[in-house]
Design a protein around this motif. Structure first.
Motif, PDB file in Angstrom:
ATOM      1  N   ALA A  30      -5.584   3.030  -0.264  1.00 30.10           N
ATOM      2  CA  ALA A  30      -6.302   2.534   0.925  1.00 30.10           C
ATOM      3  C   ALA A  30      -7.275   3.580   1.452  1.00 30.10           C
ATOM      4  O   ALA A  30      -8.437   3.265   1.754  1.00 30.10           O
ATOM      5  CB  ALA A  30      -5.303   2.130   2.009  1.00 30.10           C
ATOM      6  N   CYS A  64       0.791  -1.238   0.000  1.00 28.12           N
ATOM      7  CA  CYS A  64       0.000   0.000   0.000  1.00 28.12           C
ATOM      8  C   CYS A  64       0.819   1.281   0.000  1.00 28.12           C
ATOM      9  O   CYS A  64       0.268   2.359  -0.197  1.00 28.12           O
ATOM     10  CB  CYS A  64      -0.955   0.003   1.179  1.00 28.12           C
ATOM     11  SG  CYS A  64      -0.131   0.108   2.788  1.00 28.12           S
ATOM     12  N   VAL A 105      -9.318   1.918   8.143  1.00 25.29           N
ATOM     13  CA  VAL A 105      -8.052   1.520   7.511  1.00 25.29           C
ATOM     14  C   VAL A 105      -7.195   0.807   8.553  1.00 25.29           C
ATOM     15  O   VAL A 105      -6.736   1.416   9.517  1.00 25.29           O
ATOM     16  CB  VAL A 105      -7.301   2.740   6.928  1.00 25.29           C
ATOM     17  CG1 VAL A 105      -5.971   2.303   6.335  1.00 25.29           C
ATOM     18  CG2 VAL A 105      -8.150   3.443   5.876  1.00 25.29           C
ATOM     19  N   ARG A 137      -3.835  -1.191   9.322  1.00 26.08           N
ATOM     20  CA  ARG A 137      -2.477  -1.315   8.793  1.00 26.08           C
ATOM     21  C   ARG A 137      -1.835  -2.622   9.251  1.00 26.08           C
ATOM     22  O   ARG A 137      -1.973  -3.020  10.398  1.00 26.08           O
ATOM     23  CB  ARG A 137      -1.634  -0.128   9.242  1.00 26.08           C
ATOM     24  CG  ARG A 137      -2.181   1.196   8.706  1.00 26.08           C
ATOM     25  CD  ARG A 137      -1.540   2.417   9.350  1.00 26.08           C
ATOM     26  NE  ARG A 137      -1.872   2.441  10.777  1.00 26.08           N
ATOM     27  CZ  ARG A 137      -0.993   2.550  11.751  1.00 26.08           C
ATOM     28  NH1 ARG A 137       0.289   2.664  11.502  1.00 26.08           N
ATOM     29  NH2 ARG A 137      -1.382   2.570  13.013  1.00 26.08           N
ATOM     30  N   VAL A 173       0.298   6.134   6.075  1.00 25.79           N
ATOM     31  CA  VAL A 173      -1.082   5.659   5.896  1.00 25.79           C
ATOM     32  C   VAL A 173      -1.934   6.134   7.066  1.00 25.79           C
ATOM     33  O   VAL A 173      -3.038   6.657   6.877  1.00 25.79           O
ATOM     34  CB  VAL A 173      -1.133   4.121   5.786  1.00 25.79           C
ATOM     35  CG1 VAL A 173      -2.575   3.626   5.779  1.00 25.79           C
ATOM     36  CG2 VAL A 173      -0.391   3.622   4.557  1.00 25.79           C
ATOM     37  N   GLY A 188      -0.500   4.917   1.300  1.00 27.61           N
ATOM     38  CA  GLY A 188      -1.924   4.815   1.574  1.00 27.61           C
ATOM     39  C   GLY A 188      -2.886   5.579   0.695  1.00 27.61           C
ATOM     40  O   GLY A 188      -4.065   5.674   1.024  1.00 27.61           O
ATOM     41  N   ALA A 223      -4.564  -2.575   4.826  1.00 32.09           N
ATOM     42  CA  ALA A 223      -3.454  -1.979   4.090  1.00 32.09           C
ATOM     43  C   ALA A 223      -2.170  -2.676   4.523  1.00 32.09           C
ATOM     44  O   ALA A 223      -1.803  -2.619   5.701  1.00 32.09           O
ATOM     45  CB  ALA A 223      -3.384  -0.484   4.367  1.00 32.09           C
TER      46      ALA A 223
END
Length: 178
Positions: free
Chosen positions: A51, A45, A87, A89, A74, A48, A63
């Protein structure tokens, strides 16, 4: 992925300027195909952009990236756009496969090429799920890490191909799981 690769990406992301959410290259012009909700996977990703773009459209996104610096970006981008809760991670080396089990309504892999990962991308799709892949290509380009002509169409032949194009050093595939 070697430690040196991870460190190289960390440096690259640390030195890069700000980014904004953006659709994956393979979905541009096909945004109407995106489901309004569900799960999405953004493989490699980076910082981001994709994402967060997916999360802004109502999807919950996993992500994945090898770079802690990228994943920090991100988090900042998701927070700034009010979608941090959608989102998730994952710091993960994709040489070890995917860190989160499917089924995803959308799987994106942009500018990361690992043919060994192709079957896992397909396997992560929910029935009817969209796959959006963009890689560097030998068609109109040269250099390392590039896909051979027809590589994506062959690798994802079991999917319904919605868009496939190669040229100017890039290969793009948008497909749907049957």
């Amino acid at each position: 992925m070697a430690r040196a690769d991870r460190e190289r990406w960390d440096r690259r992301y640390a030195d890069a300027g700000p980014v904004e959410p953006a659709p994956p290259l393979a979905l541009r012009g096909h945004e109407d195909l995106l489901p309004p909700a569900g799960r999405a996977l953004d493989v490699a990703c980076g910082r981001g952009q994709v994402a967060v773009w997916l999360a802004l459209r109502g999807l919950t996104v996993d992500a994945v990236d090898v770079s802690p610096v990228g994943l920090g970006a991100v988090a900042e981008l998701a927070e700034r756009h009010g979608v941090a809760d959608r989102v998730h991670r994952h710091h993960h080396d994709l040489d070890a496969g995917l860190p989160v089990p499917g089924a995803y309504q959308v799987v994106v892999c942009q500018r990361f090429r690992d043919p060994a990962l192709y079957p896992r991308l397909t396997g992560a799709l929910a029935p009817g799920g969209l796959l959006a892949v963009t890689v560097l290509s030998r068609v109109g380009g040269d250099g390392p890490f590039r896909a051979e002509p027809g590589e994506l169409a062959t690798a994802f032949a079991g999917l319904e191909v919605l868009d496939h194009r190669e040229g100017d050093g890039e290969a793009v595939l948008l497909a749907r799981a049957r």
